[in-house]
Write an enzyme that holds these catalytic residues in place. Structure first.
Site, PDB file in Angstrom:
ATOM      1  N   LYS A  58      52.321   0.708 -23.139  1.00 44.29           N
ATOM      2  CA  LYS A  58      53.170   0.753 -21.942  1.00 44.29           C
ATOM      3  C   LYS A  58      54.576   0.368 -22.402  1.00 44.29           C
ATOM      4  CE  LYS A  58      49.552  -0.681 -18.687  1.00 44.29           C
ATOM      5  NZ  LYS A  58      49.064  -1.792 -17.832  1.00 44.29           N
TER       6      LYS A  58
ATOM      7  N   GLY B  43      37.855  -4.132 -25.620  1.00 41.45           N
ATOM      8  CA  GLY B  43      38.493  -2.945 -25.053  1.00 41.45           C
ATOM      9  C   GLY B  43      38.559  -1.721 -25.942  1.00 41.45           C
TER      10      GLY B  43
ATOM     11  N   ASP C  53      50.535  -3.921 -24.142  1.00 40.73           N
ATOM     12  CA  ASP C  53      51.223  -4.054 -22.849  1.00 40.73           C
ATOM     13  C   ASP C  53      52.522  -4.819 -23.113  1.00 40.73           C
ATOM     14  OD1 ASP C  53      51.578  -4.034 -20.110  1.00 40.73           O
ATOM     15  OD2 ASP C  53      50.131  -5.601 -19.693  1.00 40.73           O
TER      16      ASP C  53
ATOM     17  N   GLU D 219      43.519  -1.263 -31.491  1.00 38.87           N
ATOM     18  CA  GLU D 219      43.590  -1.922 -30.177  1.00 38.87           C
ATOM     19  C   GLU D 219      43.457  -0.898 -29.055  1.00 38.87           C
ATOM     20  OE1 GLU D 219      43.418  -4.177 -28.173  1.00 38.87           O
ATOM     21  OE2 GLU D 219      44.471  -6.006 -28.703  1.00 38.87           O
ATOM     22  N   ASP D 220      43.095  -1.398 -27.874  1.00 38.34           N
ATOM     23  CA  ASP D 220      43.003  -0.494 -26.722  1.00 38.34           C
ATOM     24  C   ASP D 220      44.384  -0.218 -26.133  1.00 38.34           C
ATOM     25  OD1 ASP D 220      43.314  -3.115 -25.758  1.00 38.34           O
ATOM     26  OD2 ASP D 220      41.735  -2.959 -24.243  1.00 38.34           O
TER      27      ASP D 220
ATOM     28  N   ASP E 138      38.951  -2.427 -18.907  1.00 40.16           N
ATOM     29  CA  ASP E 138      38.250  -2.978 -17.756  1.00 40.16           C
ATOM     30  C   ASP E 138      39.171  -3.539 -16.693  1.00 40.16           C
ATOM     31  OD1 ASP E 138      39.060  -5.297 -19.383  1.00 40.16           O
ATOM     32  OD2 ASP E 138      37.841  -6.446 -17.966  1.00 40.16           O
TER      33      ASP E 138
ATOM     34  N   PHE F  23      48.314  -0.279 -13.785  1.00 46.75           N
ATOM     35  CA  PHE F  23      47.060  -0.819 -14.320  1.00 46.75           C
ATOM     36  C   PHE F  23      46.010   0.289 -14.408  1.00 46.75           C
ATOM     37  CE2 PHE F  23      43.063  -3.137 -14.278  1.00 46.75           C
ATOM     38  CZ  PHE F  23      43.326  -4.065 -15.269  1.00 46.75           C
TER      39      PHE F  23
HETATM   40  P1  IMP Z   1      49.541  -7.771 -23.967  1.00 47.81           P
HETATM   41  O1  IMP Z   1      49.336  -9.049 -24.716  1.00 47.81           O
HETATM   42  O2  IMP Z   1      50.389  -7.977 -22.737  1.00 47.81           O
HETATM   43  O3  IMP Z   1      50.054  -6.644 -24.814  1.00 47.81           O
HETATM   44  O4  IMP Z   1      48.127  -7.366 -23.365  1.00 47.81           O
HETATM   45  C1  IMP Z   1      47.188  -6.663 -24.076  1.00 47.81           C
HETATM   46  C2  IMP Z   1      45.823  -6.790 -23.443  1.00 47.81           C
HETATM   47  O5  IMP Z   1      45.881  -6.833 -22.013  1.00 47.81           O
HETATM   48  C3  IMP Z   1      44.998  -5.562 -23.774  1.00 47.81           C
HETATM   49  O6  IMP Z   1      44.295  -5.713 -24.998  1.00 47.81           O
HETATM   50  C4  IMP Z   1      44.089  -5.429 -22.581  1.00 47.81           C
HETATM   51  O7  IMP Z   1      42.922  -6.189 -22.782  1.00 47.81           O
HETATM   52  C5  IMP Z   1      44.881  -6.027 -21.434  1.00 47.81           C
HETATM   53  N1  IMP Z   1      45.535  -4.968 -20.606  1.00 47.81           N
HETATM   54  C6  IMP Z   1      46.849  -4.697 -20.538  1.00 47.81           C
HETATM   55  N2  IMP Z   1      47.096  -3.693 -19.672  1.00 47.81           N
HETATM   56  C7  IMP Z   1      45.878  -3.319 -19.186  1.00 47.81           C
HETATM   57  C8  IMP Z   1      45.464  -2.306 -18.230  1.00 47.81           C
HETATM   58  O8  IMP Z   1      46.251  -1.527 -17.664  1.00 47.81           O
HETATM   59  N3  IMP Z   1      44.128  -2.232 -18.001  1.00 47.81           N
HETATM   60  C9  IMP Z   1      43.214  -3.042 -18.613  1.00 47.81           C
HETATM   61  N4  IMP Z   1      43.557  -3.998 -19.492  1.00 47.81           N
HETATM   62  C10 IMP Z   1      44.883  -4.138 -19.782  1.00 47.81           C
END
Ligand code: IMP
Length: 180
Positions: A134, A48, A106, A102-103, A162, A155
């Site tokens: 977020k 990402g 979340d 990181e991208d 992606d 999202f």
């Molecule tokens: P976390 O572990 O919940 O912080 O999730 C992080 C990962 O979830 C990111 O590195 C993304 O790959 C994916 N992700 C979270 N939100 C989105 C979104 O809105 N669009 C696309 N990928 C997302």
């Protein structure tokens, strides 16, 4: 192109490339200022963050290294049910200043897991640089020093992110407008 269709979802443009790049430049300036003299190693988390990493690194002017890692998910018995293993880290990061690129953060669970793993390899400091956060979804306490943009819970796709493998190629960021 103001709307795009990916599989069952429609997305509308929400953050334009020029606005993304302005914030990426700001983050680069902060890193150049804060980490001058530390010869950081940037660890870009694929897939990402590939676009963010490219645009960020073009603006980093201090001596540094860059490497790429991937997180392989597999089902396991943890509190979240998913274990993410870091693969591809061949560099010795002991005693180094590490910047994880990181991208999106979340819930923050992915980043937390990554920091735990990297921490076992003896870096002197670890910083987080992320394109997006977020804030309302964060479940863990993370010190996110470098965040280009904060967004609502919706999202998104584009600029490296992606939906089911698609949409990473768009230069702008799009937000889902119909969830079926
Ligand atoms: P976390 O572990 O919940 O912080 O999730 C992080 C990962 O979830 C990111 O590195 C993304 O790959 C994916 N992700 C979270 N939100 C989105 C979104 O809105 N669009 C696309 N990928 C997302």
């Amino acid at each position: 192109m103001n709307t795009i269709q990916i599989k069952d979802k429609t997305f509308a443009v929400s953050i334009r490339e020029e606005d993304i790049l302005r914030e990426v430049s700001r983050v680069a300036d902060e890193i150049n200022r804060d980490l001058a003299g530390k010869k950081p190693i940037f660890l870009s988390v694929l897939n990402g963050s590939f676009m963010f990493t490219a645009d960020l690194m073009k603006r980093i002017t201090i001596p540094c290294e860059i490497s790429f890692v991937k997180l392989a998910s597999y089902q396991g018995v943890t509190s979240t049910g998913v274990i993410k293993e870091v693969i591809g880290l061949n560099e010795d990061i002991s005693g180094r200043t590490v910047v994880v690129v990181e991208d999106i953060v979340d819930t923050g669970l992915t980043m937390q897991r990554l920091l735990e793993t990297l921490g076992t390899r003896g870096p002197s400091e670890i910083h987080i640089a992320t394109l997006l956060v977020k804030p309302d979804k964060l479940k863990v306490d993370l010190n996110i020093e470098y965040a280009a943009m904060r967004i609502p819970n919706d999202f998104i796709v584009g600029y490296g992110l992606d939906y089911d493998g698609m949409g990473r190629n768009y230069k702008d960021i799009y937000t889902v407008i119909n969830e079926e």
